[in-house]
Design a protein around this motif. Structure first.
Motif, PDB file in Angstrom:
ATOM      1  N   LEU A 224       0.866  -1.114   0.047  1.00  0.00           N
ATOM      2  CA  LEU A 224       0.069  -0.080  -0.065  1.00  0.00           C
ATOM      3  C   LEU A 224       0.939   1.057  -0.010  1.00  0.00           C
ATOM      4  O   LEU A 224       0.509   2.352  -0.980  1.00  0.00           O
ATOM      5  CB  LEU A 224      -0.879   0.103   1.246  1.00  0.00           C
ATOM      6  N   LEU A 225       1.996   1.147   0.666  1.00  0.00           N
ATOM      7  CA  LEU A 225       2.864   2.240   0.657  1.00  0.00           C
ATOM      8  C   LEU A 225       3.699   2.537  -0.666  1.00  0.00           C
ATOM      9  O   LEU A 225       3.675   3.793  -1.114  1.00  0.00           O
ATOM     10  CB  LEU A 225       4.052   2.014   1.864  1.00  0.00           C
ATOM     11  N   THR A 226       3.855   1.534  -1.438  1.00  0.00           N
ATOM     12  CA  THR A 226       4.408   1.590  -2.739  1.00  0.00           C
ATOM     13  C   THR A 226       3.197   2.257  -3.691  1.00  0.00           C
ATOM     14  O   THR A 226       3.652   3.111  -4.373  1.00  0.00           O
ATOM     15  CB  THR A 226       4.762   0.318  -3.424  1.00  0.00           C
ATOM     16  N   MET A 227       2.042   1.946  -3.506  1.00  0.00           N
ATOM     17  CA  MET A 227       0.940   2.314  -4.290  1.00  0.00           C
ATOM     18  C   MET A 227       0.574   3.951  -4.108  1.00  0.00           C
ATOM     19  O   MET A 227       0.523   4.755  -4.950  1.00  0.00           O
ATOM     20  CB  MET A 227      -0.362   1.646  -4.114  1.00  0.00           C
ATOM     21  N   ARG A 228       0.691   4.141  -2.774  1.00  0.00           N
ATOM     22  CA  ARG A 228       0.466   5.571  -2.346  1.00  0.00           C
ATOM     23  C   ARG A 228       1.608   6.400  -2.962  1.00  0.00           C
ATOM     24  O   ARG A 228       1.387   7.606  -3.540  1.00  0.00           O
ATOM     25  CB  ARG A 228       0.532   5.732  -0.773  1.00  0.00           C
TER      26      ARG A 228
END
Length: 536
Positions: free
Chosen positions: A287-291
């Motif tokens: 999720l951090l990567t997508m954010r």
């Protein structure tokens, strides 16, 4: 005489008694000193033991604190690592020229003091020396000559020092000009990269996003490796995110000092808690990567982000190193902006809101089928060219330039509904194009070879395609030609069951149906003509 003898005897007795008393007193004092030293040593040993125990307990408490801080750090990734401002990816590489101070060294920085006459002048004559003034004058003349020689040597040394100073200054200024030019050239190249990035050039977008995603500040021991592919038409960013192994979760809950055994022992975290925290961490990293990917501006470049979370492991059957995809997810910008990242449960968000494919047992490296090929980097991609729109009326395919023919095949597969990339002409391992069916169930990777032949395609070409499929781990292979295939090739493809052969007649039909162009293959064997259907 007797009286004197008695007096001497008494005196000797008194001396002996006094000596005995002194010796006894010295012995008592020595005993007291020894006892005091023993007490002091015992006190020091006890204090040392107390300090040692306190130090060991403090060390155990420190290790417990470090473990708890580490666990809290990993559990708060989405809340702690929020970018304070959105940057252009190229801004992370931009340099500002910082002049270095000029440091010539003490030998060149300070001039040596010049000689003065007072250091050489002889003392003035006094008394009778005044009478012999001629001798004093000769002494003055000699000292004057010594002074002038010392002054000349000083001036020569200063000339050499200043010449060396000028040379060092020129060298420093030249080096600074070179550094400034290098910074200027680097920033100019970054400006070109930024312009290509804004123009959605795939190579520039991939390079910039990789820089940006790798620059995200993550806790120590977490991998930062990412690999990015960009699809400009759907504005889709494909990311392979390297994830850590389960050993990143501290297996210890706390530490304590056992004085009786003089050991620091740990209490273990339950295996279930370690597994839960590991699954939670993988979800947070994805999720951090997508954010971070959605945070890059301009936002118009990326409408959808797909991430494969990959962990290095080994194939249980062969023992060879192998990457395992543990999470595969895709989300649009609208879907992702609806999330409150600091409040959600990462695993529940991925599975229930984003419909991600998540390994049920990531701690056992149980892989999942990814929604896109996790190893697109092994193919060299080139920019797509719209060849179909440039075709004249009824072109002859066998007479087309080979590059245009390969691009035409790519466009055909995209029109059919697949996503494809044409490989570079050199060192492509026998692959002319790659086609990906994004369907998570029936999809997969397809290796394509395009042959502009005027004669029959030999079976060796079909066998070579099978070898390339095996090397690339592709699910299917397609051999497209302007000519035809022999019976041996047909039989081989039928036995293989994952190779599809498309001859000139079929290619003509497919181009007409999906691209709306009427073409002439230019090398069709009449006796081998087939209908519009294709073999699988």
């Amino acid at each position: 005489m007797q009286h004197q003898l008695r007096m001497r005897e008494r005196e000797q007795q008194r001396i002996l008694q006094r000596q005995q008393r002194l010796e006894a007193q010295a012995a008592r004092e020595q005993q007291r000193a020894v006892k005091a030293a023993e007490l002091a040593s015992a006190r020091a040993a006890k204090e040392q033991q107390v300090r040692y125990v306190e130090q060991r307990r403090a060390y155990a408490a420190h290790r417990t604190r470090m473990v708890r801080e580490r666990v809290e750090e990993l559990a708060s990734l989405l809340a702690s690592y929020v970018p304070t401002e959105v940057l252009w990816p190229t801004d992370l590489l931009r340099n500002e020229f910082q002049p270095r101070p000029f440091t010539p060294g003490p030998e060149l920085a300070a001039a040596s003091p010049a000689p003065v006459w007072e250091q050489f002048a002889p003392p003035a004559p006094t008394g009778w020396q005044r009478v012999r003034s001629s001798g004093y004058q000769r002494q003055v003349e000699q000292k004057r000559a010594d002074f002038e020689e010392a002054l000349a040597q000083h001036m020569s040394r200063e000339e050499h020092r200043m010449a060396a100073w000028d040379a060092v200054v020129r060298s420093h200024e030249a080096a600074e000009r070179v550094r400034a030019e290098e910074v200027e050239q680097s920033n100019a190249q970054l400006e070109v990269l930024r312009q290509r990035f804004e123009a959605a050039d795939p190579a520039a977008v991939e390079e910039c996003f990789e820089v940006f995603l790798k620059a995200a500040g993550l806790p120590v021991d977490l991998p930062i490796d990412v690999e990015v592919a960009y699809q400009s038409q759907p504005r889709r960013l494909l990311i392979d995110r390297r994830l850590p192994g389960i050993e990143v979760i501290p297996p210890e809950r706390e530490y304590r000092y056992v004085r009786e055994r003089d050991e620091i022992v740990s209490s273990a975290r339950s295996p279930k808690e370690v597994q839960q925290r590991y699954a939670d961490l993988l979800g947070r990293l994805v999720l951090l990567t997508m954010r971070d990917a959605f945070a890059v501006r301009p936002g118009s470049l990326v409408e959808e982000v797909a991430v494969n979370g990959v962990v290095a492991g080994r194939n249980k059957a062969t023992g060879r190193p192998e990457d395992h995809v543990l999470i595969s997810v895709s989300a649009t910008r609208a879907q992702f902006e609806d999330l409150v990242l600091t409040e959600l449960d990462p695993v529940a968000c991925l599975q229930q809101h984003l419909n991600a494919i998540v390994s049920p047992h990531p701690w056992d490296l149980e892989p999942v089928r990814p929604i896109f090929d996790p190893d697109l980097s092994r193919y060299k991609r080139t920019d797509s060219v719209d060849v179909a729109s440039q075709l004249d009326s009824r072109p002859v395919l066998v007479e087309m330039p080979w590059k245009d023919f390969e691009q035409l095949v790519r466009e055909l597969f995209e029109a059919i509904g697949m996503q494809s990339w044409v490989t570079q002409p050199s060192k492509d391992d026998g692959v002319d194009a790659i086609a990906i069916n994004p369907d998570p169930v029936m999809g997969g990777e397809c290796v394509i070879q395009a042959k502009r032949y005027k004669k029959v395609v030999e079976i060796d070409a079909v066998r070579a395609l099978a070898g390339v499929m095996e090397d690339k781990h592709a699910s299917r292979g397609v051999l497209v030609t302007t000519s035809w295939f022999g019976k041996a090739s047909d039989d081989f493809a039928r036995r293989h069951n994952r190779i599809q052969l498309i001859d000139g007649a079929q290619l003509k039909y497919l181009i007409k149906e999906h691209l709306g162009k009427d073409v002439i293959p230019g090398a069709i064997k009449p006796s081998r003509r087939r209908g519009p259907s294709t073999r699988s």
